[in-house]
Design an enzyme around this catalytic site. Structure first.
Site, short mmCIF file in Angstrom:
data_model
loop_
_atom_site.label_atom_id
_atom_site.label_comp_id
_atom_site.label_asym_id
_atom_site.label_seq_id
_atom_site.Cartn_x
_atom_site.Cartn_y
_atom_site.Cartn_z
N HIS A 83 0.92 -1.47 -0.24
CA HIS A 83 -0.34 0.11 -0.23
C HIS A 83 0.78 0.84 -0.36
O HIS A 83 0.84 2.32 -1.10
CB HIS A 83 -0.45 -0.16 1.14
CG HIS A 83 -2.02 1.03 1.25
ND1 HIS A 83 -2.90 1.27 0.59
CD2 HIS A 83 -1.36 2.40 2.28
CE1 HIS A 83 -3.91 2.37 0.84
NE2 HIS A 83 -3.20 3.32 1.70
N HIS B 37 -9.70 2.99 0.84
CA HIS B 37 -10.46 2.59 1.78
C HIS B 37 -11.24 0.73 2.06
O HIS B 37 -12.04 0.76 2.62
CB HIS B 37 -11.31 4.13 3.13
CG HIS B 37 -9.62 4.01 3.80
ND1 HIS B 37 -9.94 3.86 5.36
CD2 HIS B 37 -7.89 3.85 4.01
CE1 HIS B 37 -8.79 3.84 6.00
NE2 HIS B 37 -8.05 4.47 5.35
N GLN C 32 -8.60 2.55 11.72
CA GLN C 32 -8.91 3.75 11.99
C GLN C 32 -10.11 4.50 12.46
O GLN C 32 -11.01 3.58 11.88
CB GLN C 32 -7.97 4.69 11.34
CG GLN C 32 -7.18 4.15 10.91
CD GLN C 32 -6.63 4.05 9.30
OE1 GLN C 32 -7.58 3.14 9.36
NE2 GLN C 32 -5.72 3.61 8.55
N ASP D 96 0.43 15.33 5.88
CA ASP D 96 0.09 14.18 6.43
C ASP D 96 0.41 13.36 7.35
O ASP D 96 0.88 13.12 6.40
CB ASP D 96 -1.48 14.52 5.91
CG ASP D 96 -1.65 13.28 4.80
OD1 ASP D 96 -0.48 13.51 3.98
OD2 ASP D 96 -2.51 12.03 4.68
#
Length: 763
Positions: free
Chosen positions: A60, A111, A261, A289
Site C-alpha cells: 500500500h 480504503h 482507524q 499529513d
C-alpha cells in the site's frame, strides 16, 4: 495522558545482538526484504526500525509491484501536458492551474479492506485521509466524491456493509461541511466480501499558496499537531491493504485484522481551519499529513525530500493510550494529525494559531545537518536510518505478467447471440426492468444521506452526470468532476476498458459544459502475485496513459490498491478514473434533466452500432459477461467535448446526458425523470430499435436544444463532422416517455421502477 518510559530496544543493542530472531514475516516482510534492510543498516534493525520498514515497504505504501508499470505515465506525459500541472505524481495530490490565479488540487484514494472489516469507520477515515492529502498541499478542501462498489445488492453481506459505508461517508463529510458532488454505486458478484470504497477530494487555493512535503533548513522544528496518537489503526491500512483476504468467497478465515482507524470529523474541521490560517500567516516551511503508516511515513517522507537529516524525540508525542512502545507510536494510524516543518522564529506564532483553534501542537524534533532520520525514546536512539531507503527506495518487483488464456474464450462468447425482446410489450418490460436494476436505478437512497449543497457553491450534483462547483463568486469560474469505471468492460479488455473509463469520465465532465483538464485515478486490482492480474494491471495502466496522451490531459496522481480478492477469486479489474474540468462561468452549466420549453428537440450525438459486450442489458436479462467492449474513439470524445463547450457558451443546449450503461433507453428514462418532463421519441427509419435503445456504443450524448437553436446547432455538428440525428421532442404535457412503436410509459410508472429498488433493499 503521557505514557511512562517503556523498555525500548536501542540501536546499540541491535548492533550488539546481530543474531536475535525477529518477527519480520509476521509484519509482512519477505526474507529477501529483511536481508536488504540488514544490508542497508549494516546490522539488524531495532524493533522500531523493523516496524517502520515493514509499514513503509508494504504494498500500500511502497507501490513495489506497480512502480515498474506506473512509470509509463511519466513516459507518455508531454511537455504541454506537464505545463498544466503545478504538482504531479509523487506529491500528496496533483495540482493544476485553472486560471485567474486559482489552482485546484484533487486526488482519489482507496480504503477497501478497512471498510469491509468495519464499514462505518473504514469509510469515514477514508474520507478523512483524502481530505488531509488535500490540506497538505495548502488548499481548502471544497468537495468530495465517493466511488463505491459492493457485492450483489440482495446479498446478506451487502446489507451489512453498504449501509455502514454510506453512513460513514456522510458521517465524516457532512460535519466537515464538504458537499458530496459525485461518485458511483456499483453492484457485482466479484465485490462480495471485498467492497471497493474509494474517496476523492477536491481543494482550491491561490497559485502562490502551494505547499509541498519537505523538511529543509537545519534547525527548523518538527511540529506534530492535531489529535493524540493511540492504538487505533496500528498496522491499519498499510498492512491490511497489502494482504489478500484468505478463505472462501464468504470471507471466512481472515488472515489479518489489525485495528481500523477511528475518525473524528469535528477535530478534522478544526485542523482544516488551523492549517489554512498557518498557511495564510506563512508559518509553514513544509507539511505532511499522517495517513497510512502514520509517523513512520510523515517523518521519513519529510526527511527524504529535505536537504538534511532529522531528529525526532518520540517520547514527546502526545498519546491517548498508556504503555505504547516506539514501534506502536510510529505505526499508529490515528486520524486527524499533521506534521509541519517550522522556522524556530515562527514556533511561538505557530503555537498561538493552534491554540486559537484548540488544536494540540507539540515540537517533537528538528531538521539536522546530517543525512539520517534519527528517532530517540527517552534520550536513547531507537532508530537511525537513511530516510530515502524507507520512503522512496523500497523493493521494486517485476512481477510475472501473463495474458490469461481465458481472455480468448471470453471474447468469443458473443452477446449478440442472446435472446432479445421482440414485441412492444417485451421492449416495454425490458425498459422498466433495466431502469429498476441495481446498477441503473436511482441512487437517491444513498446520496440523500450526503449534504450535496453545503457552503452554497454546488451548481450540479448527483444525479447529474458531473458535479459542478463554483470556485470564484466574483467571476463565476468553477470546476466539474466525475469518476467512472465499468469493470465489466475492463474484464473483457483491460486496455480498452481503462480508456472507456477515461472516456466516460471525460464525457461526463464535457456534457456539463466544462472543459476536461486533468486526471486522477484509483487502480483497484486483485493480487499482484497472480500473473494474470498483473497483465490486467499493465494493460489498464498503458491504456489509461495512452488515452490521456491522446486527449492531451495529464495524470496528476492517483492510488494503487492491490490484493482485492478473497482466496483465489480477484475482483474484476477496476481502474476508477476521475476527471477534473474547468468552466469559466457556472451560470452556463448544462443540466442533465430535460425541462425546457415544450417542443424542444432531442438530438442524439455520435454513432450507434451493435455493441453489447459487457452491457447492462446482457447482465440484467441474461447474467452474461462476454464478447468485446464498445470501441473507443478518443478523437470522437474530444470532438464531442468541443461541441458541448460551444453549445454551452452560445446558449444552444438546454440539457445534456451522456450515454453509457443502459444505452439510449436509460438516458431517456433518467433525463425525463430528473427533469420531471415527458418526451416523445421517434427512432430513425430502418434501424433496429433494440440496438438503438440498448447498445452501449461510446462517444454519444443526448441533448435537448431549443427549437430556435436547432438549425444552428445541427449545422455546427455537421461542420465539425459530429454525427447528429433527431430522436424526439420534449413533451411536458404528456408526463410520459413515449417511444414510437416500442413503449409508452407514464413517468409515474417509470419513477416507481427507478426509485423503488434501493429503498426496498436497504430500508
Amino acid at each position: 495522558m503521557s505514557a511512562p518510559a517503556q523498555q525500548a530496544e536501542t540501536v546499540e543493542h541491535a548492533k550488539a545482538t546481530p543474531d536475535t530472531e525477529q518477527p519480520y514475516r509476521e509484519l509482512g516482510l519477505k526474507d529477501d526484504e529483511y536481508s536488504r534492510i540488514r544490508e542497508i543498516l549494516g546490522r539488524r534493525p531495532t524493533d522500531a526500525e523493523l516496524a517502520m520498514y515493514s509499514v513503509m515497504w508494504s504494498e500500500h505504501c511502497s507501490y513495489k509491484s506497480s512502480k515498474v508499470h506506473l512509470k509509463y505515465f511519466g513516459e507518455t506525459t508531454t511537455d504541454e501536458m506537464k505545463a498544466k500541472m503545478l504538482a504531479g505524481i509523487g506529491e500528496n495530490a496533483g495540482v493544476v492551474d485553472i486560471g485567474d490565479g486559482w489552482a485546484v488540487t484533487f486526488k482519489a484514494e482507496s480504503h477497501n479492506h478497512p471498510s469491509y472489516v468495519e464499514p462505518y469507520q473504514g469509510a469515514a477515515t477514508g474520507v478523512g485521509g483524502i481530505v488531509r492529502d488535500i490540506m497538505a498541499m495548502g488548499a481548502r478542501p471544497v468537495a468530495v466524491a465517493d466511488p463505491l462498489r459492493f457485492g450483489p445488492a440482495d446479498a446478506p453481506d451487502t446489507k451489512r456493509v453498504l449501509p455502514g459505508v454510506v453512513e460513514g461517508v456522510g458521517g465524516y463529510g457532512n460535519p466537515l461541511g464538504l458537499p458530496n458532488i459525485g461518485g458511483e454505486v456499483v453492484f457485482d458478484e466479484c465485490y462480495a466480501s471485498n467492497p471497493l470504497v474509494n474517496a476523492l477530494c477536491v481543494g482550491v487555493m491561490k497559485v502562490d499558496d502551494l505547499h509541498l512535503a519537505h523538511a529543509s533548513g537545519t534547525g527548523n522544528k518538527i511540529i506534530l499537531f492535531g489529535a493524540r496518537t493511540g492504538l487505533d489503526g496500528i498496522g491499519g491500512v498499510s498492512v491490511l491493504a497489502s494482504e489478500t483476504f484468505e478463505g472462501d468467497e464468504t470471507g471466512a478465515g481472515r488472515k489479518k485484522l489489525p485495528a481500523v482507524q477511528v475518525g473524528d470529523p469535528f477535530t478534522e474541521k478544526l485542523l482544516i481551519e488551523c492549517c489554512l490560517e498557518l498557511y495564510n500567516d506563512e508559518l509553514v516551511v513544509g507539511i505532511q499529513d499522517l495517513g497510512g503508516a502514520g509517523l513512520s511515513c510523515a517523518t521519513a517522507e519529510l526527511a527524504s525530500a529535505g536537504d538534511g537529516g532529522m531528529r525526532v524525540d518520540l517520547d514527546r508525542v502526545p498519546l491517548r493510550a498508556t504503555g505504547m512502545t516506539p514501534a506502536e507510536v510510529l505505526s499508529s494510524e490515528s486520524q486527524e494529525r499533521m506534521c509541519a516543518v517550522v522556522k524556530p522564529s515562527d514556533v511561538d506564532a505557530f503555537m498561538k494559531v493552534c491554540e486559537k483553534w484548540d488544536v494540540l501542537a507539540t515540537v517533537i524534533g528538528e531538521v539536522t545537518d546530517g543525512e539520517n532520520l534519527e528517532i530517540y525514546w527517552h534520550g536513547e536512539c531507537v532508530l537511525d536510518v537513511p530516510p530515502g531507503t524507507v520512503a522512496h527506495e523500497g523493493p521494486v518487483y517485476e512481477r510475472p505478467v501473463e495474458r490469461p488464456g481465458e481472455q480468448d474464450l471470453i471474447a468469443a462468447d458473443n452477446p449478440n447471440t442472446l435472446e432479445r425482446p421482440s414485441t412492444p410489450d417485451d421492449m416495454r418490460e425490458t425498459v422498466l426492468r433495466m431502469a429498476a436494476s441495481p446498477n441503473l436505478c436511482s441512487r437517491a437512497w444513498v446520496t440523500d444521506q450526503y449534504d450535496r449543497y453545503v457552503r452554497g457553491n454546488t451548481v450540479l450534483a448527483q444525479p447529474s452526470d458531473g458535479g459542478v462547483l463554483r470556485v470564484d463568486e466574483e467571476t463565476g469560474r468553477g470546476i466539474a468532476v466525475s469518476t467512472d469505471c465499468n469493470s465489466r468492460y475492463t474484464r473483457l479488455d483491460p486496455y480498452a476498458g481503462a480508456q472507456l473509463a477515461l472516456a466516460e469520465a471525460y464525457r461526463n465532465v464535457a456534457v456539463t459544459g466544462a472543459t476536461p483538464m486533468a486526471v486522477t485515478n484509483c487502480l483497484n486490482f486483485g493480487s499482484p502475485e497472480d500473473p494474470g492480474v498483473m497483465w490486467q494491471f499493465q494493460q489498464a495502466v498503458r491504456g489509461l496513459a495512452d488515452g490521456c496522451a491522446e486527449l492531451g490531459i495529464p495524470v496528476t496522481g492517483g492510488n494503487v490498491s492491490f490484493y482485492n480478492q478473497t482466496g483465489r477469486h480477484p475482483i474484476l479489474p477496476t481502474p476508477v478514473v476521475g476527471v477534473l474540468g474547468v468552466i469559466d462561468d457556472v451560470t452556463r452549466r448544462i443540466p442533465t434533466g430535460i425541462g425546457g420549453d415544450e417542443g424542444e428537440t432531442l438530438l442524439l450525438l455520435g454513432d450507434t452500432t451493435e455493441e453489447l459486450g459487457g452491457s447492462e442489458w446482457a447482465k440484467v436479462t441474461h447474467g452474461h459477461l462476454g464478447g468485446t467492449p464498445p470501441k473507443v474513439d478518443l478523437a470522437r470524445e474530444k470532438l464531442l467535448a468541443d461541441v458541448m463547450l460551444a453549445g454551452s457558451r452560445d446558449g444552444m443546449v438546454s440539457a445534456a446526458h451522456d450515454l453509457s450503461e443502459g444505452g439510449l433507453a436509460q438516458a431517456l428514462v433518467e433525463t425525463a425523470l430528473i427533469g420531471e418532463t415527458g418526451a416523445r421519441v421517434v427512432l430513425p427509419e430502418g434501424v433496429d430499435p433494440f440496438v438503438w435503445l440498448f447498445s452501449e456504443s461510446a462517444g454519444r450524448a443526448l441533448v435537448a436544444v431549443p427549437r430556435s437553436e436547432e438549425l444552428r446547432f445541427t449545422e455546427m455538428c455537421a461542420a465539425r463532422g459530429l454525427p447528429c440525428v433527431k430522436v424526439g421532442v420534449v413533451d411536458d404535457q404528456s408526463q410520459k416517455l413515449e417511444i414510437q412503436d416500442v413503449a409508452d410509459i407514464p413517468l409515474t410508472e417509470l419513477r416507481d421502477a427507478w426509485e423503488g429498488t434501493l429503498p426496498a433493499l436497504f430500508g
